[in-house]
Design an enzyme around this catalytic site. Structure first.
Site, PDB file in Angstrom:
ATOM      1  N   ASP A   1       0.817  -1.211   0.000  1.00  0.00           N
ATOM      2  CA  ASP A   1       0.000   0.000   0.000  1.00  0.00           C
ATOM      3  C   ASP A   1       0.858   1.273   0.000  1.00  0.00           C
ATOM      4  OD1 ASP A   1      -2.028  -1.851   0.321  1.00  0.00           O
ATOM      5  OD2 ASP A   1      -2.958  -0.835   2.034  1.00  0.00           O
ATOM      6  N   ASP A   2       0.240   2.357  -0.437  1.00  0.00           N
ATOM      7  CA  ASP A   2       0.737   3.737  -0.300  1.00  0.00           C
ATOM      8  C   ASP A   2       1.832   4.110  -1.295  1.00  0.00           C
ATOM      9  OD1 ASP A   2      -1.031   3.579   1.783  1.00  0.00           O
ATOM     10  OD2 ASP A   2       0.425   3.969   3.381  1.00  0.00           O
TER      11      ASP A   2
ATOM     12  N   HIS B   1      -5.517   9.908   0.215  1.00  0.00           N
ATOM     13  CA  HIS B   1      -5.206   9.093   1.403  1.00  0.00           C
ATOM     14  C   HIS B   1      -5.361   9.906   2.698  1.00  0.00           C
ATOM     15  CE1 HIS B   1      -3.086   6.158   3.986  1.00  0.00           C
ATOM     16  NE2 HIS B   1      -3.283   5.294   3.005  1.00  0.00           N
TER      17      HIS B   1
ATOM     18  N   HIS C   1      -6.165   3.033  -4.115  1.00  0.00           N
ATOM     19  CA  HIS C   1      -6.087   3.269  -2.660  1.00  0.00           C
ATOM     20  C   HIS C   1      -6.412   4.738  -2.331  1.00  0.00           C
ATOM     21  CE1 HIS C   1      -5.025   2.104   1.349  1.00  0.00           C
ATOM     22  NE2 HIS C   1      -3.865   2.706   1.411  1.00  0.00           N
TER      23      HIS C   1
ATOM     24  N   HIS D   1       3.773  -2.200   3.144  1.00  0.00           N
ATOM     25  CA  HIS D   1       3.801  -0.846   2.576  1.00  0.00           C
ATOM     26  C   HIS D   1       5.096  -0.612   1.810  1.00  0.00           C
ATOM     27  CE1 HIS D   1       0.779  -0.577   5.806  1.00  0.00           C
ATOM     28  NE2 HIS D   1       0.231   0.380   5.079  1.00  0.00           N
TER      29      HIS D   1
END
Ligand code: ZN
Length: 312
Positions: free
Chosen positions: A127-128, A182, A178, A282
Site C-alpha cells: 500500500d501507499d 489518502h 487506494h 507498505h
C-alpha cells in the site's frame, strides 16, 4: 409314555403297584377333543404375540438407525459450511436404512485429508506507493522469486512516479485503487467525497497504465470501522470491490522502522492456520526494512506451501 409304562412294570413294591394303576388309568382316559382345540388356540396366540414382539423390535432398530443417519447428515452440512469438505456421495437410501458402523462414522467426521490438501494462496499487497526509491527494490525482489503481487497505489504517490506504476503493470502485478489523497479526515467526511476521490485516482491510474481492473480498491486504514458502514455500502453500490487483509508484517505499527526479524515474525504469527492470506505491507518512504524482510517472508510462505497470486 411307552417307556414310562415299561419302567412301571419293573416296580414290585406297593408304591410301584399304585403308580402302575395310576398310569394305566391315565392311559385309558381319553383327552376330550375340546382340550386339544384350546391347547392349539393358546399355541397360535403365543406364536402371534412372539411375531408382534419381534416385528416391533425391528421397527425400533430402524428408527434408531434413522436418527444416526440424520446426525451424520448434519455433520456433513456443517462441514460444507466450513468449506473444508467436498460433498460426500449419498450413501444412505431413505427406504433402505443402513447401519453405520463406528469406524465409518469416525471417518466421516474427521476426514482430515481434504483440509490439508486445500490449496494455500498468498496475496502479497503493498500500500501507499509507488515510491521512487523503495518500489523498484520491491519489484526486484519479486522478480528474483518470480512472485506477483498487488499494489494499492495512491494518486499523490503516482504523480512523481508514473514510470514505476507502469513498470508494476508491465511486470505482471495487479494494481488497486487506494484513493488519490489518502487523507482519512477528508475521505471519511462524506460518501460523495470518498467516491469522487476514488474516481480521481482511477482516472490518473488509467492515464498511466491504460486498462486495468479499476473495481479493485482498498480503504485507507481498512474498511473495518463501524462508522465506515455508509462508505462500504456506497462503494459497493458504485460497483467497487474492496479488499482488506487477514495477515500483516506490521510495518505501519510504529513511526520508526520496524526491525526485519519483527516483520518476519509478525507474518508467521498472523498467517497461522490460514489457507488464504491477504498480507498487508507498505512500499512507502521509510519502509526500508519491509524490502529487507521480503525475501525471508517469501521463502517462509513458499516453505509453508503457499502459492502466490494477485487480487483481480
Ligand atoms: Zn494506506
Amino acid at each position: 409314555m411307552w417307556d414310562i409304562g415299561g419302567d412301571i412294570n419293573k416296580h414290585k413294591t406297593g408304591d410301584g403297584q399304585k403308580m402302575k394303576r395310576l398310569i394305566l388309568s391315565l392311559r385309558e382316559k381319553k383327552i376330550p377333543p375340546g382340550a386339544i382345540w384350546v391347547g392349539a388356540g393358546v399355541t397360535i396366540l403365543l406364536l402371534i404375540l412372539l411375531g408382534v414382539r419381534l416385528y416391533s423390535n425391528k421397527v425400533v432398530v430402524t428408527a434408531a438407525n434413522k436418527e444416526e443417519i440424520n446426525i451424520n447428515t448434519e455433520t456433513k452440512h456443517e462441514d460444507n459450511v466450513n468449506n473444508s469438505l467436498p460433498k460426500q456421495p449419498e450413501e444412505v437410501k431413505k427406504d433402505e436404512p443402513k447401519e453405520i458402523k463406528p469406524e465409518e462414522k469416525k471417518e466421516q467426521k474427521a476426514n482430515p485429508q481434504t483440509n490439508t490438501n486445500e490449496e494455500k494462496s498468498a496475496y502479497l499487497t503493498f500500500d501507499d506507493g509507488p515510491n521512487g526509491k523503495l518500489t523498484p527494490q520491491v519489484l526486484e525482489v519479486l522478480k528474483q522469486y518470480n512472485v506477483k503481487a498487488t499494489f494499492f497505489v495512491t494518486g499523490k504517490a503516482i504523480e512523481n512516479n508514473k514510470d514505476i506504476l507502469l513498470r508494476e503493470k508491465q511486470e505482471g502485478h495487479a494494481i488497486g485503487n487506494h484513493t488519490y489523497c489518502h487523507d482519512y479526515k477528508y475521505l471519511y467526511s462524506s460518501t460523495s467525497a470518498f467516491l469522487q476521490d476514488l474516481a480521481k485516482n482511477d482516472a490518473l491510474i488509467r492515464s498511466v497504465v491504460g486498462d486495468y481492473n479499476n473495481k479493485l480498491i482498498r480503504f485507507p486504514g481498512g474498511s473495518f470501522d463501524k462508522n465506515k458502514s455508509a462508505m462500504r455500502q456506497a462503494v459497493t453500490e458504485a460497483g467497487y470491490h474492496y479488499v482488506d487483509w487477514n495477515c500483516l508484517n506490521g510495518d505501519a505499527e510504529t513511526a520508526s522502522a520496524v526491525p526485519v526479524e519483527k516483520l518476519v515474525e509478525k507474518v508467521k504469527q498472523t498467517s497461522q492456520g490460514k489457507n488464504r492470506l491477504v498480507i498487508l505491507m507498505h512500499d512507502a518512504g521509510g519502509k526500508e526494512t519491509t524490502v529487507q524482510a521480503l525475501p525471508q517472508i517469501i521463502e517462509y510462505l513458499k516453505a509453508q506451501g503457499y502459492n502466490f497470486k494477485t487480487l483481480e
